[in-house]
Design a protein around this motif. Structure first.
Motif, PDB file in Angstrom:
ATOM      1  N   ASP A  39      -4.903  -7.325   5.451  1.00  0.00           N
ATOM      2  CA  ASP A  39      -5.804  -7.329   3.943  1.00  0.00           C
ATOM      3  C   ASP A  39      -5.712  -6.181   4.229  1.00  0.00           C
ATOM      4  O   ASP A  39      -6.580  -5.385   4.740  1.00  0.00           O
ATOM      5  N   ASP A  69      -2.620  -4.966  -6.959  1.00  0.00           N
ATOM      6  CA  ASP A  69      -3.676  -5.522  -6.823  1.00  0.00           C
ATOM      7  C   ASP A  69      -3.057  -7.156  -6.061  1.00  0.00           C
ATOM      8  O   ASP A  69      -2.752  -7.440  -6.989  1.00  0.00           O
ATOM      9  N   GLY A  70      -3.356  -7.474  -4.873  1.00  0.00           N
ATOM     10  CA  GLY A  70      -3.188  -8.876  -4.492  1.00  0.00           C
ATOM     11  C   GLY A  70      -1.593  -8.586  -3.856  1.00  0.00           C
ATOM     12  O   GLY A  70      -1.140  -9.527  -3.267  1.00  0.00           O
TER      13      GLY A  70
END
Length: 67
Positions: free
Chosen positions: A9, A54-55
């Protein structure tokens, strides 16, 4: 913006809009790399067109010479 880069992450600036921007941010723009976004390999000539959101799950493989 949060991405998963090579399984980790990672927080990146929100102005990163495409794979080319991401490579520049990671200081890999001058390296020979393979970029995969959400399971799809992005051709080198299309890094500027490949959106990063995002993600997203991003895999980046770069080659290291040696001998």
């Amino acid at each position: 913006m949060n991405l998963q880069i090579n399984g980790n992450d990672t927080e990146v600036p929100s102005n990163i809009e495409n794979a080319a921007n991401l490579l520049t941010h990671l200081k890999l723009e001058n390296k020979i790399v393979i970029v995969e976004v959400n399971g799809a390999i992005i051709e080198k000539g299309k890094h500027g067109e490949a959106p990063i959101m995002d993600g997203d799950k991003v895999e980046i493989v770069h080659f290291v010479g040696g001998g």
